[in-house]
Scaffold this motif. Structure first.
Motif, short mmCIF file in Angstrom:
data_model
loop_
_atom_site.label_atom_id
_atom_site.label_comp_id
_atom_site.label_asym_id
_atom_site.label_seq_id
_atom_site.Cartn_x
_atom_site.Cartn_y
_atom_site.Cartn_z
N ILE A 64 0.86 -1.18 0.00
CA ILE A 64 0.00 0.00 0.00
C ILE A 64 0.90 1.23 0.00
O ILE A 64 1.67 1.44 0.95
N PRO A 65 0.87 2.04 -1.05
CA PRO A 65 1.71 3.24 -1.11
C PRO A 65 1.54 4.08 0.16
O PRO A 65 0.44 4.19 0.70
N GLN A 66 2.65 4.67 0.62
CA GLN A 66 2.62 5.38 1.89
C GLN A 66 1.60 6.52 1.92
O GLN A 66 0.91 6.73 2.93
N GLU A 67 1.49 7.25 0.83
CA GLU A 67 0.55 8.37 0.79
C GLU A 67 -0.87 7.88 0.97
O GLU A 67 -1.68 8.48 1.70
N LEU A 68 -1.21 6.76 0.33
CA LEU A 68 -2.53 6.18 0.47
C LEU A 68 -2.72 5.62 1.88
O LEU A 68 -3.79 5.78 2.49
N ARG A 69 -1.70 4.99 2.41
CA ARG A 69 -1.77 4.45 3.77
C ARG A 69 -2.04 5.55 4.79
O ARG A 69 -2.84 5.38 5.72
N ASP A 70 -1.39 6.69 4.62
CA ASP A 70 -1.60 7.81 5.54
C ASP A 70 -3.05 8.27 5.51
O ASP A 70 -3.64 8.55 6.56
N ARG A 71 -3.63 8.34 4.32
CA ARG A 71 -5.03 8.77 4.21
C ARG A 71 -5.98 7.73 4.79
O ARG A 71 -7.00 8.07 5.39
N LEU A 72 -5.64 6.47 4.62
CA LEU A 72 -6.45 5.40 5.18
C LEU A 72 -6.44 5.44 6.72
O LEU A 72 -7.48 5.33 7.36
N LEU A 73 -5.26 5.64 7.28
CA LEU A 73 -5.14 5.69 8.73
C LEU A 73 -5.83 6.91 9.31
O LEU A 73 -6.38 6.87 10.42
N LYS A 74 -5.82 8.00 8.57
CA LYS A 74 -6.44 9.24 9.05
C LYS A 74 -7.94 9.07 9.27
O LYS A 74 -8.51 9.68 10.19
N GLN A 75 -8.58 8.25 8.44
CA GLN A 75 -10.02 8.08 8.57
C GLN A 75 -10.42 6.72 9.17
O GLN A 75 -11.60 6.41 9.28
N ALA A 76 -9.42 5.93 9.57
CA ALA A 76 -9.68 4.58 10.07
C ALA A 76 -10.45 4.60 11.39
O ALA A 76 -10.28 5.49 12.23
N GLY A 77 -11.28 3.58 11.58
CA GLY A 77 -12.01 3.42 12.82
C GLY A 77 -11.19 2.64 13.83
O GLY A 77 -10.05 2.23 13.55
N ARG A 78 -11.75 2.38 15.00
CA ARG A 78 -11.02 1.65 16.04
C ARG A 78 -10.74 0.20 15.65
O ARG A 78 -9.69 -0.36 16.01
N PHE A 79 -11.66 -0.40 14.91
CA PHE A 79 -11.53 -1.81 14.58
C PHE A 79 -11.18 -2.04 13.12
O PHE A 79 -10.26 -2.79 12.80
N PHE A 80 -11.94 -1.40 12.24
CA PHE A 80 -11.72 -1.56 10.80
C PHE A 80 -11.37 -0.21 10.18
O PHE A 80 -11.84 0.83 10.63
N VAL A 81 -10.56 -0.28 9.13
CA VAL A 81 -10.23 0.95 8.40
C VAL A 81 -11.50 1.58 7.85
O VAL A 81 -11.66 2.81 7.86
N PHE A 82 -12.43 0.72 7.42
CA PHE A 82 -13.72 1.19 6.90
C PHE A 82 -14.82 0.65 7.81
O PHE A 82 -15.46 -0.36 7.50
N GLY A 83 -15.00 1.31 8.93
CA GLY A 83 -15.98 0.86 9.90
C GLY A 83 -17.40 1.04 9.40
O GLY A 83 -17.70 1.92 8.59
N GLY A 84 -18.30 0.19 9.89
CA GLY A 84 -19.69 0.27 9.51
C GLY A 84 -20.34 1.56 9.99
O GLY A 84 -19.94 2.12 11.01
N ARG A 85 -21.35 2.02 9.27
CA ARG A 85 -22.01 3.28 9.62
C ARG A 85 -22.75 3.17 10.94
O ARG A 85 -22.77 4.12 11.73
#
Length: 245
Positions: free
Chosen positions: A143-164
């Protein structure tokens, strides 16, 4: 941003995104060339109602989508689309859905595996080992670092893409699919609604095509997609050529 266009390009594919009510925005033709604003067609509300589809995994039915369980319709293939056009579509998606598809574009992972990525796994490394939900095969991805940084910035406590509604569960692939279809209905290609059957799985096809163009190695693409059948891989790696027929 613009580039010179030849007379032959005037009738080619163009796409633009509305900025406010001005209709200004970037556009690309069918060859991936950015076109001048005066050759673009403004984005407007779509009139075509596309059915909501749900992506199945891969293998045999690898690249198929299926209509809602109640519809009883036949399976249809997910279409390939010019990657620059796809990127323009992504700009109008909800941020989390856009990131999920960008992760699929960067790694070739199925959208279900992108959404199942756990926050603690991503924090440990930008080369996580993924266990595919469909095949249970293991695959290490970069995972490219720039993309990883954006993913971590919005990640939830459990999943990167937490349920609504429940952060202990990942976002559903249906949510991403519906958002992509919503955006596709807002765009026009040469003044016509998009007839392609776009879905999150389209990102996996784009990944395969780009890797094959870069390395000209079908076995490599097969390994990256974790396909057991090279014939299935060919449908992905050559999707751009098949789309022209």
């Amino acid at each position: 941003m613009s580039a010179k266009t030849t007379p032959q390009e005037t009738n080619m594919l163009s796409l633009s995104a509305v900025a406010g009510s001005s209709g200004a925005g970037c556009g690309v033709n069918s060859n991936g060339v950015v076109v001048k604003p005066d050759t673009q067609v403004s984005l407007c509300l779509g009139l075509t109602i596309a059915p909501f589809l749900f992506i199945l995994g891969v293998g045999g039915t690898d690249e198929l989508t299926i209509l809602g369980k109640e519809s009883g319709e036949k399976n249809v293939r997910t279409d390939y689309i010019n990657p620059q056009v796809f990127e323009l579509l992504l700009t109008a998606l909800m941020p989390a859905n856009r990131l999920a598809l960008q992760l699929s574009l960067a790694t070739g992972l199925r959208i279900s595996d992108c959404l199942a990525l756990r926050t603690d796994v991503l924090k440990r490394s930008n080369r996580p080992t993924i266990t595919e939900k469909k095949t249970h095969k293991h695959r290490r991805v970069y995972i490219p670092q720039e993309l990883r940084d954006r993913l971590l910035k919005q990640a939830g406590r459990f999943f990167v893409f937490g349920g609504r509604l429940d952060e202990r569960r990942p976002r559903t692939r249906a949510a991403v699919y519906k958002d992509l279809k919503r955006v596709a209905r807002l765009y026009r290609l040469d003044g016509k609604s998009i007839k392609l059957n776009l879905a999150p799985h389209s990102a996996r096809k784009i990944y395969a095509v780009q890797d094959y163009h870069a390395h000209h190695d079908m076995k490599r693409v097969q390994r990256l997609l974790n396909h057991s059948d090279e014939a299935v891989t060919m449908l992905y790696a050559l999707a751009d050529q098949l789309a022209k027929k």
